[in-house]
Design a protein around this motif. Sequence first.
Motif, short mmCIF file in Angstrom:
data_model
loop_
_atom_site.label_atom_id
_atom_site.label_comp_id
_atom_site.label_asym_id
_atom_site.label_seq_id
_atom_site.Cartn_x
_atom_site.Cartn_y
_atom_site.Cartn_z
N ALA A 118 0.52 -0.84 0.04
CA ALA A 118 0.12 -0.28 0.20
C ALA A 118 1.20 1.25 0.31
O ALA A 118 0.70 2.34 -0.51
N GLN A 119 2.01 0.81 0.67
CA GLN A 119 3.07 2.40 0.39
C GLN A 119 3.74 2.85 -0.51
O GLN A 119 3.88 3.93 -1.00
N MET A 139 2.09 1.80 -3.56
CA MET A 139 1.33 2.31 -4.08
C MET A 139 0.82 3.87 -4.32
O MET A 139 0.06 4.44 -4.08
N ARG A 183 -0.85 5.02 -1.20
CA ARG A 183 -1.93 5.30 -1.07
C ARG A 183 -2.07 6.37 0.28
O ARG A 183 -0.74 6.78 1.28
N PRO A 184 -3.48 7.21 0.52
CA PRO A 184 -2.86 7.91 2.07
C PRO A 184 -2.03 7.25 2.99
O PRO A 184 -2.81 5.56 3.14
N GLU A 188 -4.98 4.68 5.13
CA GLU A 188 -5.87 3.56 4.39
C GLU A 188 -5.16 3.27 4.59
O GLU A 188 -5.16 1.76 4.94
N VAL A 189 -3.87 3.37 4.36
CA VAL A 189 -2.36 2.47 4.88
C VAL A 189 -2.63 1.32 5.97
O VAL A 189 -2.34 0.13 6.21
N VAL A 209 -5.79 -1.44 6.64
CA VAL A 209 -5.28 -1.76 5.35
C VAL A 209 -4.35 -2.82 6.00
O VAL A 209 -4.59 -3.87 6.24
N GLU A 231 -12.77 -1.42 -9.63
CA GLU A 231 -12.53 -0.72 -9.14
C GLU A 231 -13.85 -0.75 -8.06
O GLU A 231 -14.39 -0.33 -7.33
N VAL A 235 -9.92 -0.44 -2.57
CA VAL A 235 -8.31 -0.88 -2.77
C VAL A 235 -7.40 -1.69 -1.91
O VAL A 235 -6.88 -2.29 -2.37
N GLY A 236 -7.76 -1.41 -0.72
CA GLY A 236 -7.49 -2.52 0.24
C GLY A 236 -7.80 -3.52 -0.16
O GLY A 236 -6.67 -4.09 0.55
N VAL A 279 -2.69 -3.87 -8.55
CA VAL A 279 -1.49 -4.05 -7.11
C VAL A 279 -0.54 -5.31 -7.28
O VAL A 279 0.57 -5.05 -7.63
#
Length: 441
Positions: free
Chosen positions: A222-223, A225, A227-228, A231-232, A235, A312, A316-317, A361
Amino acid sequence: MSAVTDLPPSPADAASGAMPYTVLCVDDEPNILSALRRSLRPEGWRVLTADSGAEALQVLQADRVDLVISDMRMPEMNGAQLLASVNEHWPQCVRLLLTGHADADAAVAAINHGRIFRYLSKPWDDGELRATVRQGLQFLALERERARLEALTARQNAELREANERLEQRVAERTQALARANEALKRQYLTGIKVFSGLIEMRGGRLAGHGRRVAELARKLAQTMARPEEEVQQVFVAALLHDIGLIGLPDALLTKPVARYDAQESAQYLRHAELGEQALMPLEDMPPVAALIRAHHERFDGQGYPDGLSGEAVPVGARILAVVDAFDELQHGHLVDAHMSMQEARTMIRHGRGSQFDPEVVDVFLHITEPERARHQPEVALGSGQLEPDMVLARDLVSPTGTLMLSAGHVLSAALIQRIRNFDAKLGGKLVIHVKPRGAA
């Protein structure tokens, strides 16, 4: 007629001076109540009994009760109705449902309205019953400690605000202190989640170590990619708890690859994502995490479960979790009998690109799992006697029995180092602590 069995405190309670936990057993059959008392007696708990839902509510009004075990089928007020009332008036009380009937509607009612911790079938196994009660009481202790810490934090924040109003010249200093306190709370929150994940892994079988491995790799993915940060974090927490819905499955299923499930076992297994979401429903800060847990078996092509989402429409997570979860399970024989190598598992993930998994991903995942691209994070392995104040843990500190004691990133104080050394002395000096070198980021 209610009865009380006063038993001596357990050794741990006796050492701390704490009162033993109180367990209330509710059943309209006296022989069942007697059997429950006999089963729980070795644990040193204080056991109360009631032969109806109405009498159980009277006991709860008159006495402090930590955990209620209720039969499902009782006249006038059944177990689901009783536990729903307990949840409404005594929400801090842990609730267990005991039933000899395969009544799915009743179990759903108890879960949705009574918010039960677990349900067990009659006839029960004494060891499983005691283990379940212990887990429930451990959960209660964690909840009470969390409430205490929240109250303490609220009180400290109020004191900080008053101090800032009186002493404007100390605003900058107090702001920095509050930032450090908030960071400590975040670490404590994650530590609590890791401890709870460790309790899940104690179930053994496919759960042992799986959550922690998936969480670390999912967070890195996630990091990478971009992602905020929030959100990380979601996840990471969802990965630690993504298999919480498997807790209620029989041990036989947890030790068998998914490919060898029969139709009935597959039906049980396919519900675990939904059950995981339901388990977190009572927690106010968990809806985003619960949504990822529900969707982590959805497929990019819409052929997954439980909702058949595609593209989609899958969070995403959850798409990140799907890749990392499958990668770990392929290597540990959870999906098929064979244990694949890392490269074989990566090949299987690549074959699922665009069908089972999100292509973006998968591309990032394959990039960060290339062996030659692995970055060495500098760290130093030390014995407890070599630790110094202000050192930072490079890895989670885990006991020889697999219990998480401290999270990676924790800053060691002199007092904490002394506690680690005392614990290590009992182990005969076997602990190895991995810390970051002085000056490392």
